[in-house]
Motif scaffolding. Structure first.
Motif, PDB file in Angstrom:
ATOM      1  N   ALA A 434       0.661  -1.044   0.292  1.00  0.00           N
ATOM      2  CA  ALA A 434       0.092  -0.303   0.190  1.00  0.00           C
ATOM      3  C   ALA A 434       0.956   1.252   0.019  1.00  0.00           C
ATOM      4  O   ALA A 434       0.556   2.631  -0.409  1.00  0.00           O
ATOM      5  CB  ALA A 434      -0.651  -0.070   1.528  1.00  0.00           C
ATOM      6  N   THR A 435       2.326   1.086   0.640  1.00  0.00           N
ATOM      7  CA  THR A 435       3.011   2.424   0.211  1.00  0.00           C
ATOM      8  C   THR A 435       3.696   2.031  -0.879  1.00  0.00           C
ATOM      9  O   THR A 435       4.610   3.381  -1.317  1.00  0.00           O
ATOM     10  CB  THR A 435       3.578   2.011   1.531  1.00  0.00           C
ATOM     11  N   ASN A 436       3.855   1.161  -1.785  1.00  0.00           N
ATOM     12  CA  ASN A 436       4.444   1.727  -3.546  1.00  0.00           C
ATOM     13  C   ASN A 436       3.300   2.194  -3.918  1.00  0.00           C
ATOM     14  O   ASN A 436       2.536   1.330  -4.339  1.00  0.00           O
ATOM     15  CB  ASN A 436       4.974  -0.377  -3.219  1.00  0.00           C
ATOM     16  N   HIS A 437       2.773   3.500  -4.170  1.00  0.00           N
ATOM     17  CA  HIS A 437       1.920   3.693  -5.085  1.00  0.00           C
ATOM     18  C   HIS A 437       2.206   3.389  -6.418  1.00  0.00           C
ATOM     19  O   HIS A 437       0.540   3.053  -6.640  1.00  0.00           O
ATOM     20  CB  HIS A 437       2.095   5.726  -5.048  1.00  0.00           C
ATOM     21  N   ALA A 438       3.232   2.796  -7.126  1.00  0.00           N
ATOM     22  CA  ALA A 438       3.450   2.501  -8.081  1.00  0.00           C
ATOM     23  C   ALA A 438       2.425   1.221  -8.780  1.00  0.00           C
ATOM     24  O   ALA A 438       1.814   1.288  -8.945  1.00  0.00           O
ATOM     25  CB  ALA A 438       4.394   2.349  -9.020  1.00  0.00           C
ATOM     26  N   LEU A 439       2.739   0.206  -7.749  1.00  0.00           N
ATOM     27  CA  LEU A 439       1.996  -1.125  -7.276  1.00  0.00           C
ATOM     28  C   LEU A 439       1.015  -1.220  -7.515  1.00  0.00           C
ATOM     29  O   LEU A 439      -0.133  -1.952  -7.304  1.00  0.00           O
ATOM     30  CB  LEU A 439       3.041  -2.162  -6.491  1.00  0.00           C
ATOM     31  N   PHE A 440       0.383  -0.070  -6.284  1.00  0.00           N
ATOM     32  CA  PHE A 440      -0.543  -0.580  -5.634  1.00  0.00           C
ATOM     33  C   PHE A 440      -2.066   0.265  -6.742  1.00  0.00           C
ATOM     34  O   PHE A 440      -2.685  -0.321  -7.079  1.00  0.00           O
ATOM     35  CB  PHE A 440      -0.730   0.562  -5.088  1.00  0.00           C
ATOM     36  N   GLN A 441      -1.308   1.539  -7.671  1.00  0.00           N
ATOM     37  CA  GLN A 441      -1.801   1.924  -8.335  1.00  0.00           C
ATOM     38  C   GLN A 441      -2.924   1.547  -9.210  1.00  0.00           C
ATOM     39  O   GLN A 441      -3.191   1.244 -10.583  1.00  0.00           O
ATOM     40  CB  GLN A 441      -1.622   3.449  -8.642  1.00  0.00           C
ATOM     41  N   ASN A 442      -1.348   0.528 -10.001  1.00  0.00           N
ATOM     42  CA  ASN A 442      -1.453  -0.797 -10.848  1.00  0.00           C
ATOM     43  C   ASN A 442      -2.287  -1.396 -11.238  1.00  0.00           C
ATOM     44  O   ASN A 442      -2.798  -2.325 -12.218  1.00  0.00           O
ATOM     45  CB  ASN A 442       0.385  -0.502 -11.898  1.00  0.00           C
ATOM     46  N   PHE A 443      -1.912  -2.491  -9.522  1.00  0.00           N
ATOM     47  CA  PHE A 443      -2.549  -3.703  -9.813  1.00  0.00           C
ATOM     48  C   PHE A 443      -3.560  -3.752  -9.020  1.00  0.00           C
ATOM     49  O   PHE A 443      -4.160  -5.392  -8.936  1.00  0.00           O
ATOM     50  CB  PHE A 443      -1.571  -4.355  -9.302  1.00  0.00           C
ATOM     51  N   LEU A 444      -4.151  -2.942  -8.250  1.00  0.00           N
ATOM     52  CA  LEU A 444      -5.248  -2.836  -7.295  1.00  0.00           C
ATOM     53  C   LEU A 444      -6.293  -3.217  -8.572  1.00  0.00           C
ATOM     54  O   LEU A 444      -6.800  -2.894  -9.498  1.00  0.00           O
ATOM     55  CB  LEU A 444      -5.420  -1.324  -6.587  1.00  0.00           C
ATOM     56  N   SER A 445      -6.931  -4.322  -8.112  1.00  0.00           N
ATOM     57  CA  SER A 445      -8.308  -4.423  -9.064  1.00  0.00           C
ATOM     58  C   SER A 445      -8.652  -5.778  -7.946  1.00  0.00           C
ATOM     59  O   SER A 445      -9.140  -6.254  -6.287  1.00  0.00           O
ATOM     60  CB  SER A 445      -7.658  -5.663  -9.825  1.00  0.00           C
ATOM     61  N   SER A 446     -10.090  -5.842  -8.217  1.00  0.00           N
ATOM     62  CA  SER A 446     -10.794  -7.196  -7.658  1.00  0.00           C
ATOM     63  C   SER A 446     -11.606  -7.708  -8.610  1.00  0.00           C
ATOM     64  O   SER A 446     -11.646  -7.975  -9.660  1.00  0.00           O
ATOM     65  CB  SER A 446     -11.905  -6.747  -7.196  1.00  0.00           C
ATOM     66  N   TYR A 447     -11.500  -9.411  -8.166  1.00  0.00           N
ATOM     67  CA  TYR A 447     -11.891 -10.210  -8.973  1.00  0.00           C
ATOM     68  C   TYR A 447     -13.393 -11.312  -8.352  1.00  0.00           C
ATOM     69  O   TYR A 447     -13.565 -11.512  -7.238  1.00  0.00           O
ATOM     70  CB  TYR A 447     -11.632 -11.606  -9.219  1.00  0.00           C
ATOM     71  N   PRO A 448     -14.510 -10.741  -8.580  1.00  0.00           N
ATOM     72  CA  PRO A 448     -15.855 -11.334  -8.473  1.00  0.00           C
ATOM     73  C   PRO A 448     -16.003 -12.959  -7.968  1.00  0.00           C
ATOM     74  O   PRO A 448     -16.691 -13.036  -7.080  1.00  0.00           O
ATOM     75  CB  PRO A 448     -17.295 -11.350  -9.427  1.00  0.00           C
ATOM     76  N   GLY A 449     -14.864 -13.190  -8.771  1.00  0.00           N
ATOM     77  CA  GLY A 449     -14.891 -14.972  -8.100  1.00  0.00           C
ATOM     78  C   GLY A 449     -13.821 -15.790  -7.209  1.00  0.00           C
ATOM     79  O   GLY A 449     -13.781 -16.676  -7.525  1.00  0.00           O
ATOM     80  N   PHE A 450     -13.437 -14.459  -6.917  1.00  0.00           N
ATOM     81  CA  PHE A 450     -12.071 -14.835  -6.463  1.00  0.00           C
ATOM     82  C   PHE A 450     -12.123 -14.111  -4.804  1.00  0.00           C
ATOM     83  O   PHE A 450     -11.970 -12.794  -4.802  1.00  0.00           O
ATOM     84  CB  PHE A 450     -11.022 -15.035  -6.479  1.00  0.00           C
ATOM     85  N   ASP A 451     -11.637 -14.540  -3.799  1.00  0.00           N
ATOM     86  CA  ASP A 451     -11.744 -13.735  -2.063  1.00  0.00           C
ATOM     87  C   ASP A 451     -13.241 -12.569  -2.148  1.00  0.00           C
ATOM     88  O   ASP A 451     -12.772 -11.877  -1.119  1.00  0.00           O
ATOM     89  CB  ASP A 451     -10.633 -13.091  -1.936  1.00  0.00           C
ATOM     90  N   ASN A 452     -14.484 -13.736  -2.365  1.00  0.00           N
ATOM     91  CA  ASN A 452     -15.402 -12.459  -2.458  1.00  0.00           C
ATOM     92  C   ASN A 452     -15.632 -11.180  -2.957  1.00  0.00           C
ATOM     93  O   ASN A 452     -16.439 -10.606  -2.394  1.00  0.00           O
ATOM     94  CB  ASN A 452     -15.300 -12.718  -0.686  1.00  0.00           C
TER      95      ASN A 452
END
Length: 776
Positions: A434-452
């Protein structure tokens, strides 16, 4: 299962009152012929076993200073034991046992129609006070106790009536259990309800030949000196209760810190001191680490003063991280040092103090050494993740030093196919992403069938080159209310499976537990073969023979079948996913065809009763048969996972992880425990005297309490559960994934947690159904 109503509990307790004479008789019979002062290298002032002082009885479970609280303490504690009553005076100058000067939080009564403001120790206090009510009003059947600690169960509120010192004093007649009277705010009670009211009451009580307290503690020097001559004649031991060093002692108008500078003077009017435990082991308020212990106990013993420590409670938070949320470790800091031991401890959970004194530090200050071997397995959960950031070198080193038989790697995979050890595929839970802004912004996502469908930064979206720049943080699975030690956050690197395997091989004797997670989902929707990646890592590490101590676990049956074919010498573990127990029925299982172990989640072994009650009880429901059913199929059972924090288990266990571990081993007979705190489980299996079958219980014939599931509940018939239908086709790890199979975007609807399991798992899921059946 439904919680008992207050009325039904009241009926049960009304009938159980008839058992009091029998309980006392049993205590007397147990005491005959036994020496409760066996010295055996104790470092108390007298060399005797430290005294357990039950703070209002078992006040961690029941409302304090009530019949069940006192009775439970007598039936679950070792000797020597003293039952404490906090004295308050009534309008007619008689005594009542209640905690705190203000009755507002501890007592409910229809007579409470008078509120008042009194100046106590120079501070105005508003509320209900005992001095405004008669003893008859406070002993009325309609005046009842409530749990004054809001973190504890309110299920017994307004059920039990109040106690008097005289009633409690009569308990000690013919019994090895003694009575401890604690007096606070003496100056206030000397004036209320009338002049010299406290001195008059105490003189009569202490002079009574049948009910005088064995111990009388007070926070004021003046009242101890006043009652001294009477106490000397009756044999009552006087104790000065010390508050915080900067607090002012009212009768001398000096601080308690100043009083402690002249221990020999205290010895002229008291035989001991009653001190906050932090005056012996100070705690750094910033780091929550213990500082060096003071010399208070040794100095007091030189002055011939006994030292009793107070403020012990299993559910106390915050407390020192040095104890790893294990109350046994805390007690041993006070009674198990090579150069000192306190003479007694005041505790809300006397059964836990008994365990520490009698079963871990049994008559020896040398510390608890291994006393036996055990066939039960201790398997780490993310390493020693209760103390260190999980899945790191620190955590694995801690797990090995704590006695783990197996250290674990929960395998996740990067977008370029590198298997790593991470607690979750979501890096937000245990890294500094969460403190690595580049990784956080580029890869933050959600998958409806995974991890609720929860938003996260997932390992399978990030290449190893980027992920390797992150550092681990400790995870607190119980939420922000109870945080684990974050002192090592952002210091430990993320480990690859290859690094983990090499580390384990370098530590000869420790086993390897590989937990392969989300295998079917990753292959189907992200074209990532985590099974093949694990197999290649094991081959590269030369861990392929039958002599290698390796267990491979997964919740996917197809993955286990693939491991069975590629690694036939390694034993496999089917990890049962936790599903709604009301959504399945019992059908014949076939999991034993590809696994010899089954890992069962805590919810299926120790289910809690219906949370919908008012108030919710959080006590255990009736015992399940899941472990027996697995054993009937010749499957070894692993329990996952055990945590020490008091919020992690039912109130039945008295906020004591040792009682839960004892239940898992002795009652449920599990074959291994997967735990965030390997040292706690290891110590139970190898260092406590109770668990050794051939050892005679000495000196007090004390055995650990066995918690019986459902003992606080009334059984209620439940409707039959509907069948669960599984429709997903199987997946083969031998067939390459088609190149055209795209990884889903965050907007693509994924299969549910249940349907991601393979069809070859239909019979396997039936076994999960079997395990999920709570009532046979």
């Amino acid at each position: 299962m439904k919680c008992c109503s207050a009325a039904s509990v009241s009926v049960l307790l009304s009938s159980s009152l008839l058992l009091l004479p029998l309980l006392l008789l049993l205590s007397t019979q147990e005491a005959q012929g036994l020496d409760f002062n066996i010295t055996a290298d104790r470092k108390t002032l007298s060399g005797a076993t430290p005294l357990i002082i039950a703070n209002g009885g078992t006040s961690g479970l029941y409302p304090d200073q009530t019949y069940p609280a006192y009775t439970d303490a007598m039936n679950t504690s070792s000797l020597p034991l003293s039952l404490l009553c906090d004295l308050q005076l009534t309008k007619d100058n008689l005594g009542i046992c209640r905690t705190g000067l203000n009755l507002t939080q501890s007592t409910v009564s229809p007579y409470f129609n008078v509120t008042n403001t009194y100046v106590v120790d120079g501070v105005p206090v508003f509320g209900y006070f005992s001095v405004d009510y008669t003893l008859a009003e406070l002993l009325s059947p309609n005046t009842t106790a409530v749990q004054s600690n809001f973190a504890r169960s309110p299920i017994f509120d307004q059920v039990y009536n109040l106690f008097t010192p005289e009633t409690l004093g009569s308990v000690q007649q013919g019994s090895p259990v003694t009575f401890w009277l604690n007096v606070e705010h003496a100056s206030f009670y000397q004036q209320h309800p009338g002049k010299n009211s406290l001195a008059s009451y105490l003189t009569n009580l202490v002079a009574s030949p049948h009910i005088s307290p064995a111990y009388l503690s007070a926070t004021e020097v003046g009242i101890l000196k006043l009652i001294g001559p009477t106490a000397k004649k009756s044999g009552t031991t006087l104790i000065l209760k010390i508050l915080q060093p900067t607090d002012v002692e009212q009768s001398t108008n000096t601080t308690y810190g100043t009083l402690l500078q002249n221990l020999t003077d205290i010895r002229t009017y008291a035989s001991g001191i009653f001190v906050p435990k932090t005056l012996i082991w100070p705690i750094d308020n910033t780091t929550l680490y213990l500082q060096a212990h003071t010399s208070l106990v040794q100095d007091a013993h030189k002055a011939q003063l006994s030292v009793y420590a107070y403020d012990f409670a299993n559910d106390q938070y915050p407390n020192s991280y040095n104890y790893s949320f294990d109350p046994i470790a805390e007690y041993l800091a006070y009674v198990g040092q090579p150069d000192f031991s306190v003479d007694g401890v005041l505790t809300d959970f006397p059964s836990t103090a008994s365990e520490a004194i009698m079963l871990w530090n049994h008559g020896s200050t040398a510390g608890p050494e291994p006393t036996q071997s055990s066939s039960k397995l201790v398997i780490s959960h993310n390493g020693d993740s209760g103390d260190f950031p999980g899945c790191t070198m620190l955590a694995y080193t801690g797990a090995i030093s704590g006695g783990a038989d197996y250290i674990d790697c929960p395998v996740q995979i990067t977008s370029d196919g590198v298997p790593i050890c991470r607690e979750s595929a979501d890096l937000l839970q245990s890294t500094n992403v969460a403190t690595n802004h580049a990784l956080f912004q580029n890869f933050l996502s959600s998958y409806p069938g995974f991890d609720n469908g929860t938003q996260g930064v997932f390992t399978f979206d990030i290449p190893w080159a980027d992920l390797s720049t992150l550092r681990a943080t400790i995870s607190s699975p119980l939420g922000p209310g109870i945080s684990r030690n974050n002192g090592n956050d952002n210091t430990e690197a993320i480990l690859t499976l290859a690094e983990f395997l090499q580390f384990a091989k370098n530590n000869s004797g420790v086993g390897i537990y590989i937990d392969v997670q989300n295998a079917v989902y990753l292959r189907t929707f992200h074209s990532l073969d985590i099974v093949d990646a694990v197999i290649n890592a094991l081959k590269t590490a030369n861990l392929t023979s039958e002599t290698d101590k390796v267990l491979i676990a997964s919740e996917d049956s197809s993955a286990l079948v693939a491991f069975q074919q590629a690694m036939p010498y390694h034993q496999r573990v089917y990890r049962v996913p936790y599903l709604d127990p009301n959504a399945v029925t019992v059908t014949p299982p076939e999991i034993k065809n590809y696994a010899s172990f089954v890992a069962i989640p805590k919810q299926l072994v120790d289910p809690l009763n219906d949370f919908s009650g008012t108030p919710p009880s959080y006590f255990l429901a009736a015992a399940t048969q899941v472990v027996k059913q697995a054993h009937a199929l010749n499957l070894s059972v692993l329990y996952y996972w055990q945590e020490n924090e008091f919020q992690a288990f039912a109130f039945d266990y008295r906020s004591d992880p040792i009682l839960q571990i004892n239940s898992l081993v002795s009652f449920h007979n599990v074959d291994g425990i997967i735990t965030d705190f390997p040292a706690t489980v290891y110590d139970f299996l190898h260092k406590n005297q109770c668990y050794k079958p051939t050892l005679s219980m000495m000196p007090a014939n004390y055995t650990m309490l066995t918690v019986m599931p459902g003992s606080f509940l009334v059984p209620v018939a439940e409707a039959p559960a509907p069948a669960l239908q599984v429709v997903e086709p199987p997946i083969s790890f031998e067939v390459p994934v088609p190149a055209s199979s795209p990884a889903p975007s965050p907007t693509v609807v994924k299969p549910s947690a249940a349907s991601k399991l393979s069809l070859t798992f239909t019979s396997t899921l039936a076994f999960a159904s079997l395990l999920l059946c709570i009532l046979l």
